[in-house]
Write a protein that holds these residues in place. Structure first.
Motif, PDB file in Angstrom:
ATOM      1  N   SER A   1     -30.760 -20.803  14.759  1.00  0.00           N
ATOM      2  CA  SER A   1     -32.153 -20.944  15.152  1.00  0.00           C
ATOM      3  C   SER A   1     -32.647 -19.659  15.778  1.00  0.00           C
ATOM      4  O   SER A   1     -31.896 -18.950  16.452  1.00  0.00           O
ATOM      5  N   GLY A   2     -33.920 -19.381  15.581  1.00  0.00           N
ATOM      6  CA  GLY A   2     -34.579 -18.255  16.228  1.00  0.00           C
ATOM      7  C   GLY A   2     -36.026 -18.640  16.473  1.00  0.00           C
ATOM      8  O   GLY A   2     -36.696 -19.112  15.563  1.00  0.00           O
ATOM      9  N   ALA A   3     -36.506 -18.466  17.707  1.00  0.00           N
ATOM     10  CA  ALA A   3     -37.860 -18.901  18.032  1.00  0.00           C
ATOM     11  C   ALA A   3     -38.455 -18.053  19.136  1.00  0.00           C
ATOM     12  O   ALA A   3     -37.736 -17.493  19.962  1.00  0.00           O
ATOM     13  N   ASP A   4     -39.790 -18.004  19.157  1.00  0.00           N
ATOM     14  CA  ASP A   4     -40.547 -17.352  20.223  1.00  0.00           C
ATOM     15  C   ASP A   4     -40.902 -18.444  21.227  1.00  0.00           C
ATOM     16  O   ASP A   4     -41.667 -19.353  20.920  1.00  0.00           O
ATOM     17  N   LEU A   5     -40.317 -18.378  22.415  1.00  0.00           N
ATOM     18  CA  LEU A   5     -40.506 -19.439  23.409  1.00  0.00           C
ATOM     19  C   LEU A   5     -41.841 -19.374  24.139  1.00  0.00           C
ATOM     20  O   LEU A   5     -42.366 -20.382  24.562  1.00  0.00           O
ATOM     21  N   ASN A   6     -42.377 -18.190  24.345  1.00  0.00           N
ATOM     22  CA  ASN A   6     -43.551 -18.023  25.199  1.00  0.00           C
ATOM     23  C   ASN A   6     -44.628 -17.225  24.487  1.00  0.00           C
ATOM     24  O   ASN A   6     -44.968 -16.126  24.908  1.00  0.00           O
ATOM     25  N   GLN A   7     -45.211 -17.780  23.458  1.00  0.00           N
ATOM     26  CA  GLN A   7     -46.211 -17.064  22.676  1.00  0.00           C
ATOM     27  C   GLN A   7     -47.446 -16.713  23.503  1.00  0.00           C
ATOM     28  O   GLN A   7     -48.126 -15.737  23.218  1.00  0.00           O
ATOM     29  N   ALA A   8     -47.767 -17.478  24.536  1.00  0.00           N
ATOM     30  CA  ALA A   8     -48.984 -17.263  25.312  1.00  0.00           C
ATOM     31  C   ALA A   8     -48.803 -16.243  26.437  1.00  0.00           C
ATOM     32  O   ALA A   8     -49.774 -15.759  26.998  1.00  0.00           O
ATOM     33  N   LEU A   9     -47.577 -15.926  26.774  1.00  0.00           N
ATOM     34  CA  LEU A   9     -47.333 -14.984  27.866  1.00  0.00           C
ATOM     35  C   LEU A   9     -47.455 -13.546  27.377  1.00  0.00           C
ATOM     36  O   LEU A   9     -47.283 -13.261  26.198  1.00  0.00           O
ATOM     37  N   PRO A  10     -47.727 -12.623  28.301  1.00  0.00           N
ATOM     38  CA  PRO A  10     -47.814 -11.213  27.907  1.00  0.00           C
ATOM     39  C   PRO A  10     -46.519 -10.686  27.291  1.00  0.00           C
ATOM     40  O   PRO A  10     -46.547  -9.868  26.386  1.00  0.00           O
ATOM     41  N   THR A  11     -45.386 -11.148  27.774  1.00  0.00           N
ATOM     42  CA  THR A  11     -44.097 -10.738  27.218  1.00  0.00           C
ATOM     43  C   THR A  11     -43.442 -11.949  26.558  1.00  0.00           C
ATOM     44  O   THR A  11     -43.128 -12.930  27.230  1.00  0.00           O
ATOM     45  N   ALA A  12     -43.270 -11.862  25.265  1.00  0.00           N
ATOM     46  CA  ALA A  12     -42.635 -12.958  24.532  1.00  0.00           C
ATOM     47  C   ALA A  12     -41.153 -13.014  24.866  1.00  0.00           C
ATOM     48  O   ALA A  12     -40.521 -11.994  25.143  1.00  0.00           O
ATOM     49  N   ILE A  13     -40.622 -14.222  24.855  1.00  0.00           N
ATOM     50  CA  ILE A  13     -39.184 -14.417  25.019  1.00  0.00           C
ATOM     51  C   ILE A  13     -38.676 -15.070  23.736  1.00  0.00           C
ATOM     52  O   ILE A  13     -39.163 -16.121  23.331  1.00  0.00           O
ATOM     53  N   PHE A  14     -37.739 -14.394  23.104  1.00  0.00           N
ATOM     54  CA  PHE A  14     -37.171 -14.880  21.854  1.00  0.00           C
ATOM     55  C   PHE A  14     -35.822 -15.524  22.129  1.00  0.00           C
ATOM     56  O   PHE A  14     -35.024 -15.000  22.899  1.00  0.00           O
ATOM     57  N   GLU A  15     -35.605 -16.649  21.491  1.00  0.00           N
ATOM     58  CA  GLU A  15     -34.385 -17.434  21.702  1.00  0.00           C
ATOM     59  C   GLU A  15     -33.635 -17.533  20.374  1.00  0.00           C
ATOM     60  O   GLU A  15     -34.235 -17.846  19.350  1.00  0.00           O
ATOM     61  N   PHE A  16     -32.347 -17.265  20.436  1.00  0.00           N
ATOM     62  CA  PHE A  16     -31.504 -17.321  19.232  1.00  0.00           C
ATOM     63  C   PHE A  16     -30.246 -18.134  19.521  1.00  0.00           C
ATOM     64  O   PHE A  16     -29.712 -18.090  20.627  1.00  0.00           O
ATOM     65  N   TYR A  17     -29.800 -18.861  18.510  1.00  0.00           N
ATOM     66  CA  TYR A  17     -28.514 -19.565  18.566  1.00  0.00           C
ATOM     67  C   TYR A  17     -27.682 -19.044  17.415  1.00  0.00           C
ATOM     68  O   TYR A  17     -28.110 -19.136  16.251  1.00  0.00           O
ATOM     69  N   LEU A  18     -26.538 -18.493  17.726  1.00  0.00           N
ATOM     70  CA  LEU A  18     -25.631 -17.975  16.706  1.00  0.00           C
ATOM     71  C   LEU A  18     -24.298 -18.692  16.782  1.00  0.00           C
ATOM     72  O   LEU A  18     -23.741 -18.857  17.884  1.00  0.00           O
ATOM     73  N   LYS A  19     -23.793 -19.091  15.630  1.00  0.00           N
ATOM     74  CA  LYS A  19     -22.495 -19.758  15.546  1.00  0.00           C
ATOM     75  C   LYS A  19     -21.460 -18.748  15.066  1.00  0.00           C
ATOM     76  O   LYS A  19     -21.635 -18.122  14.014  1.00  0.00           O
ATOM     77  N   ARG A  20     -20.402 -18.589  15.838  1.00  0.00           N
ATOM     78  CA  ARG A  20     -19.365 -17.607  15.501  1.00  0.00           C
ATOM     79  C   ARG A  20     -18.606 -18.064  14.260  1.00  0.00           C
ATOM     80  O   ARG A  20     -18.234 -19.218  14.128  1.00  0.00           O
ATOM     81  N   LYS A  21     -18.385 -17.095  13.383  1.00  0.00           N
ATOM     82  CA  LYS A  21     -17.647 -17.413  12.137  1.00  0.00           C
ATOM     83  C   LYS A  21     -16.177 -17.602  12.412  1.00  0.00           C
ATOM     84  O   LYS A  21     -15.630 -17.182  13.404  1.00  0.00           O
TER      85      LYS A  21
END
Length: 80
Positions: A60-80
């Motif tokens: 998953s990858g998403a922009d958590l705070n689109q309304a804030l001046p500084t966006a915070i991006f969130e990622f979930y990575l599964k180790r191979k």
């Protein structure tokens, strides 16, 4: 989403978020999930490319705070 470890790379710019993610994943077991928080707008494309090149799964990858001046991006990575 369930995760096994969290990595905060907010405030860091390319290539540091990817380098720290690579290090964190190397310390994890296969199948474990890493939750990453970043502020670098380039991290969206960087994490997609990183997952393709390394074989780790970008769950998953998403922009958590689109309304804030500084966006915070969130990622979930599964180790191979």
């Amino acid at each position: 989403m369930h995760f096994d470890r969290e990595l905060d790379v907010k405030g860091l710019n390319c290539p540091l978020p990817i380098l720290r993610t690579k290090k964190a994943l190397s310390e994890m077991s296969p199948g474990e999930v890493l939750h990453v928080l970043a502020t670098d707008p380039g991290s969206v494309k960087d994490f997609q490319a990183f997952a393709r090149q390394t074989g780790n799964e970008l769950l998953s990858g998403a922009d958590l705070n689109q309304a804030l001046p500084t966006a915070i991006f969130e990622f979930y990575l599964k180790r191979k």
